[in-house]
Write an enzyme that holds these catalytic residues in place. Structure first.
Site, short mmCIF file in Angstrom:
data_model
loop_
_atom_site.label_atom_id
_atom_site.label_comp_id
_atom_site.label_asym_id
_atom_site.label_seq_id
_atom_site.Cartn_x
_atom_site.Cartn_y
_atom_site.Cartn_z
N GLU A 53 0.81 -1.22 0.00
CA GLU A 53 0.00 0.00 0.00
C GLU A 53 0.84 1.27 0.00
O GLU A 53 0.42 2.31 -0.51
CB GLU A 53 -0.96 0.00 1.19
CG GLU A 53 -2.08 -1.04 1.09
CD GLU A 53 -1.68 -2.40 1.64
OE1 GLU A 53 -0.49 -2.60 1.97
OE2 GLU A 53 -2.55 -3.28 1.74
N PHE A 115 -10.86 -7.53 14.05
CA PHE A 115 -9.84 -7.96 13.10
C PHE A 115 -9.59 -6.86 12.07
O PHE A 115 -10.53 -6.34 11.48
CB PHE A 115 -10.27 -9.25 12.41
CG PHE A 115 -9.27 -9.72 11.39
CD1 PHE A 115 -8.01 -10.15 11.78
CD2 PHE A 115 -9.57 -9.72 10.03
CE1 PHE A 115 -7.07 -10.56 10.85
CE2 PHE A 115 -8.63 -10.13 9.09
CZ PHE A 115 -7.38 -10.55 9.50
N GLN A 116 -8.34 -6.52 11.88
CA GLN A 116 -7.91 -5.47 10.95
C GLN A 116 -8.56 -4.12 11.23
O GLN A 116 -8.85 -3.35 10.32
CB GLN A 116 -8.12 -5.90 9.49
CG GLN A 116 -7.16 -7.03 9.08
CD GLN A 116 -7.09 -7.27 7.59
OE1 GLN A 116 -8.05 -7.02 6.87
NE2 GLN A 116 -5.96 -7.79 7.13
N LYS A 165 -17.30 -0.72 6.58
CA LYS A 165 -17.74 -1.74 5.62
C LYS A 165 -19.26 -1.72 5.45
O LYS A 165 -19.78 -1.89 4.34
CB LYS A 165 -17.29 -3.12 6.10
CG LYS A 165 -17.42 -4.20 5.03
CD LYS A 165 -16.75 -5.49 5.45
CE LYS A 165 -16.83 -6.52 4.34
NZ LYS A 165 -16.20 -7.80 4.74
N MET A 475 24.93 8.23 1.04
CA MET A 475 24.90 9.52 1.72
C MET A 475 25.26 9.36 3.19
O MET A 475 26.00 10.18 3.76
CB MET A 475 23.51 10.16 1.57
CG MET A 475 23.43 11.59 2.05
SD MET A 475 24.63 12.67 1.22
CE MET A 475 23.61 13.36 -0.09
#
Lengths: 560, 92
Positions: A53, A115-116, A165, A475
């Site tokens: 993502e 969940f999630q 949802k 760097m």
């Protein structure tokens, strides 16, 4: 009659707002939206399946920065949403308009450690321009429209809409409000301040213009060039302002900041009037701010009032759109000829010549990163888009890749996000299928979002991937050499066989070690109509100079 | 110096959190906070926040507050008596 769901309303709203490309990754809570996308997957709404993502957010940034339109990314709840955060923060720092849509658990489960479930609004609030949660289907369309307007109005930035949802799944009346007017209309021009600014410029002996990203965001390139040419004012750009004034313009003297150009930096201390346009005096630009521009009165143009007086107090603050302000200012600015002042820039520029020569034309030894960048410059078209990652190669690309014609330079400026270039280049290439889009990265950055080779393979994105491999996190290694007694802690890095890895993704790769192979390999690389990966093995030890040591003043700039 | 910041905002979830985030980012302690809905339709809120800070930081804070989309208007006033001296903070 078919009653639309919240998810269908979401997709229809995006289409009605003119969105035709989405970067995303499905998952549990966002599934109803993906089901609605399936209905609309008839070519009018393209979904690019990323592999992480974070890459969706960066791809949306690449899309937004090269089109000026809002980039859109989608993720599910929980880890999908939290993975977006680095990209969101990057967009906030670099004023990039992206809309992030996240799924959320059912309203009834909010706050139950479902969940999630992640409290993405709480996490995203400090790093978004605006964010909101939607818990009912009817509110999806107006919230999306408001989010889009906020993302692109005033100083652009990221917005996030979190949709439960149940809101996606339930039926709704699909009523899309017209895309609202910008939430903050541009302020009326401050005529008095414009006269004060013109008076300062007209009486200045050593005026100097600092050009930032705001010039590009405002489309003020022509207005700025007109003013600078009329009043004969030299200029330099921040890393994100590069390209606003063409590299070959006689008034342009390169980049400001820690690894910027010698004259560009030193002249900030000599100028008596500084015209700062759409830039925010970042600490990488000012060095020690208490010793920055000590002799100058500052005219500061910015659309964000919170940027004025933040680091460097403005003598004349001008809040508003850079293009409108510059167009209003120019008629009051007197025509001038400042040959001696201009000439003094040129003399300082010459001091940098040995640095350039050593970097670009090393007499022997392995290829330098700088000469690889210059060879890329010579191989690419006038319309190429270069997407640089973060580190030595980024600074060298900013220094040695010449932004003339309609070339664009995209990079992670404020946040310095390693792993930005590959997904951002995907976004830029999808927005501009006909242009050369080249992601330039070191071997460290290359491995930070390497999974996106999968996206490139599946979507057949003809992006070019140039990896400058010095076998170090260069760097950090440079800082260890200069400021940590050469104690190279955790900066030597081993990489996979990049061309072989590309081959595993059905991408043609090549590897260059010898100087004589560089130009022909780059010519084949940039001119291919397909995706290409080119790894160039460069010398392990190469330092980027000039350099302003951390905490130092611009006058502490070192050439070696 | 002791300041009072008054902000008129949307009355929506998360506004307090965003405003508090601006204070947190500036590492500024809030001495007193009042929030209430101010119109019959309950669509707007008034925040009254008191804090100690330097003049420069207080003005920067006010401008960063104005940047929030939900914030419609901000006023910053310096209290004449300088307010009470900050006490040792008590977590209660």
């Amino acid at each position: 009659m078919h009653t639309p769901t919240g998810a269908e309303s979401l997709v229809r709203t995006l289409k009605e707002a003119g969105i035709d490309t989405i970067f995303g990754y499905p998952g549990g809570a966002i599934m109803p939206a993906y089901d609605a996308l399936y209905t609309h997957s008839n070519g009018k709404m393209r979904h690019i399946l990323v592999r992480h993502e974070q890459a969706a957010a960066h791809a949306a940034e690449g899309y937004a920065q090269t089109t000026g339109n809002v980039g859109v990314c989608v993720a599910t709840s929980g880890p999908g949403a939290t993975n977006l955060l680095t990209g969101i923060t990057n967009a906030m720092m670099d004023s990039t308009p992206i809309l992030c849509i996240t799924g959320q658990v059912n309203q009834a489960l909010l706050g139950t450690d479902a969940f999630q479930e992640s409290p993405i609004i709480s996490m995203a609030a400090p790093v978004t321009k605006w964010c909101a949660q939607v818990q009912s289907a009817d509110k999806i369309a107006p919230t999306i429209m408001r989010a889009l307007a906020i993302a692109e109005s005033g100083r652009p930035g990221p917005v996030l809409v979190d949709i439960t949802k149940n809101a996606l799944a339930e039926a709704c009346t699909h009523e899309v409000p017209a895309r609202p007017e910008k939430s903050r209309p541009s302020l009326p021009l401050d005529e008095k301040a414009i006269l004060e600014a013109s008076e300062l410029l007209n009486t200045a002996k050593r005026p100097y213009a600092l050009v930032g990203h705001g010039v590009l965001l405002s489309g003020a390139q022509d207005a700025l060039r007109t003013l600078l040419e009329k009043a004969d004012i030299p200029c330099a750009a921040t890393v994100l302002g590069l390209g606003a004034i063409s590299d070959d313009h006689p008034l342009f003297h390169g980049m400001l900041g820690m690894h910027g150009n010698y004259a560009a930096n030193l002249k900030t201390d000599e100028a008596d009037v500084i015209l700062a346009v759409g830039m925010r005096f970042d600490d990488r630009v000012t060095g020690d701010a208490s010793r920055f521009a000590r002799n100058a009165k500052i005219i500061h143009i910015d659309i964000d009032p919170a940027e004025l007086h933040k680091i460097i107090p403005a003598t004349v603050p001008l809040v508003g759109d850079a293009n409108a302000i510059l167009e209003a200012l120019t008629p009051h600015v007197a025509q001038a000829d400042r040959t001696a002042w201009r000439e003094s820039f040129r003399l300082l520029d010459q001091c940098e010549e040995p640095v350039r020569k050593e970097a670009l034309s090393p007499s022997d030894g392995p290829i330098s990163m700088s000469e690889a960048i210059r060879a890329l410059d010579e191989a690419t078209a006038d319309s190429a888009i270069i997407v640089a990652d973060v580190g030595q190669h980024q600074m060298l690309a900013a220094r040695y890749y010449r932004l003339t014609g309609t070339r664009r330079f995209i990079t992670s400026g404020g946040l310095g996000t390693m792993g930005f270039s590959l997904p951002a280049a995907i976004g830029a290439q999808i927005a501009h299928p006909q242009r050369q889009v080249i992601a330039v990265m070191g071997d460290g950055c290359a491995q930070m979002n390497i999974q996106e080779l999968g996206t490139i393979m599946q979507e057949k994105v003809p992006v070019k991937i140039l990896i400058l491999n010095n076998h170090y996190l260069g760097m950090v290694r440079q800082w260890q050499e200069l400021f940590f007694d050469e104690r190279y802690s955790a900066t030597a890095i081993e990489s996979p066989d990049f061309p072989a890895l590309a081959a595993a993704y059905n991408i043609k790769g090549a590897c260059v070690r010898e100087r004589a192979e560089l130009a022909p390999a780059l010519a084949e690389f940039v001119n291919s109509t397909e995706t290409r990966l080119l790894e160039v093995h460069v010398r392990t030890i190469e330092n980027v100079f000039p350099m302003i040591p951390s905490g130092g003043a611009v006058t502490d700039i070192r050439l070696q | 110096m002791y300041y009072t910041l008054t902000a008129i905002t949307e009355n929506t979830p998360g506004v307090l959190y965003r405003i508090a985030s601006v204070f947190l980012q500036g590492q500024i302690n809030i001495e007193r906070l009042e929030v209430s809905a101010i119109d019959e339709t309950r669509t707007r809120s008034r925040f009254r926040i008191e804090f100690f800070d330097t003049e420069q930081h207080a003005h920067l804070l006010a401008r960063r507050m104005e940047r929030l989309v939900e914030v419609e208007h901000v006023e910053l006033t310096q209290e004449k008596d300088g307010g009470e001296t900050p006490q040792n903070t008590d977590s209660t």
